[in-house]
Design a protein around this motif. Structure first.
Motif, PDB file in Angstrom:
ATOM      1  N   THR A 250      -0.181   4.907  -2.568  1.00 19.01           N
ATOM      2  CA  THR A 250      -1.052   5.219  -3.699  1.00 19.01           C
ATOM      3  C   THR A 250      -2.253   6.047  -3.245  1.00 19.01           C
ATOM      4  O   THR A 250      -2.766   6.882  -4.006  1.00 19.01           O
ATOM      5  N   ARG A 251      -2.705   5.821  -2.018  1.00 20.57           N
ATOM      6  CA  ARG A 251      -3.865   6.561  -1.509  1.00 20.57           C
ATOM      7  C   ARG A 251      -3.510   8.005  -1.173  1.00 20.57           C
ATOM      8  O   ARG A 251      -4.400   8.852  -1.054  1.00 20.57           O
ATOM      9  N   GLY A 259      -6.831   5.192  -4.743  1.00 19.62           N
ATOM     10  CA  GLY A 259      -5.657   4.377  -4.479  1.00 19.62           C
ATOM     11  C   GLY A 259      -6.008   2.905  -4.372  1.00 19.62           C
ATOM     12  O   GLY A 259      -7.141   2.498  -4.606  1.00 19.62           O
ATOM     13  N   ILE A 301      -5.960   1.618  -9.528  1.00 20.40           N
ATOM     14  CA  ILE A 301      -5.818   3.031  -9.190  1.00 20.40           C
ATOM     15  C   ILE A 301      -6.444   3.876 -10.284  1.00 20.40           C
ATOM     16  O   ILE A 301      -6.620   3.412 -11.420  1.00 20.40           O
TER      17      ILE A 301
END
Length: 329
Positions: A250-251, A259, A301
């Motif tokens: 996600t980052r 993220g 997020i």
């Protein structure tokens, strides 16, 4: 009395606790139609000592769901309607001067309960929103320098309306991260809505859950036994690595400006363990992680503006990551 039961007679061994918690769905269904995923999410949050953000349009039984859960678990519950003029002391309580004794005494606020329904939490200013932070994280309230512990169990179920943002104060990322799960409460299907109307036509009163037949089927002892069993659920190094890989992905996503933090990774591992135990296993498999990824991560997020304009959603980003990150064998 059997030594494995508490004073109310509730079973305190893990197997019986699981059966009792599974019975919650059927019991709550007497009052709430078609919201099994939300019921499961609330139970997972209780097992993990977490809090839940409920998002749905008005009229989809968010308040009724929390009240029915409290009734089926025989827990105390209070509701606070968050408004722009709500003060922190209206939630936490305050010192009140007693003229007869010439002393100040503490009058506890509605936060001193087991299940706190924070209705439309995004309608109150950040100062009042933040008054819940200590309660959610430390499970205590400090008034005039004196910490006061909250009852156990303690869960905050906060609701927000996803379609009406005028006059609201969006929750900051720091507070969103304090919620273990974000559960979306959808509009019912056609058949579910027919069932709702049929119940009301037959005299169902949402304010009288006893009359609807909702009875306690579990209690605090079941929760404690279940929590102890969840803590013993085995997590292999491969599963730990899988959770970390998902969160790190996600980052690195081009669609996201923020993220998942390490706290989010810890939360995903905790909810996966609770889900594994609820489904009858004492070990976590990748499917447990996948099952809880959306509700555990969607609020942790943040989309880039250009991705949002293209119609990308947080759920679609998480689903894409789940599809691409290698699953351990």
């Amino acid at each position: 009395m059997d030594p494995t039961t508490d004073n109310a007679g509730y079973a305190a061994d893990p197997g019986a606790a699981r059966s009792s918690l599974e019975a919650l769905r059927a019991e709550i269904a007497k009052a709430v139609v078609g919201q099994d995923p939300a019921v499961t999410g609330l139970v997972v949050a209780l097992l993990c000592r977490g809090h839940v953000l409920l998002e749905g349009v008005p009229g989809v039984a968010k308040t009724l769901l929390v009240r029915a859960l409290a009734s089926a678990l025989e827990l105390d519950t209070k509701r606070v309607q968050f408004t722009p003029d709500l003060m922190p002391s209206d939630i936490t309580g305050s010192l009140v001067y007693d003229a007869r004794t010439a002393e100040f005494s503490f009058q506890p606020g509605p936060v001193f309960t087991n299940l706190l329904l924070a209705d439309e939490i995004n309608r109150t200013p950040p100062k009042t929103q933040s008054s819940l932070l200590e309660a959610m994280e430390e499970r205590q309230v400090t008034v005039d320098g004196t910490p006061r512990p909250l009852p156990e169990p303690f869960l905050v179920a906060a609701t927000q309306n996803p379609v009406e943002y005028e006059g609201t104060y969006p929750l900051p990322e720091a507070q969103l991260d304090r919620f273990l799960l974000k559960l979306t409460i959808p509009l019912p299907s056609r058949q579910d809505e027919i069932d709702v109307l049929t119940r009301h036509a037959e005299g169902f009163n949402p304010r009288d859950l006893r009359a609807a037949g909702v009875r306690p089927v579990a209690g605090p002892a079941d929760l404690e036994a279940a929590r102890a069993a969840v803590a013993k659920t085995t997590v292999s190094p491969e599963i730990t690595g899988y959770v970390v890989d998902l969160c790190r992905a996600t980052r690195e996503s081009p669609s996201l400006s923020l993220g998942v933090s390490p706290r989010g990774a810890t939360a995903l591992l905790a909810t996966a363990r609770a889900w594994a135990w609820l489904t009858g296993r004492d070990y976590v498999i990748p499917d447990d992680v996948k099952a809880l990824a959306l509700p555990t991560l969607r609020h942790r997020i943040q989309l880039r503006p250009e991705a949002e304009m293209e119609g990308v959603t947080t759920d679609s980003v998480i689903n894409a990551i789940l599809a691409h990150v290698p699953v351990p064998r």
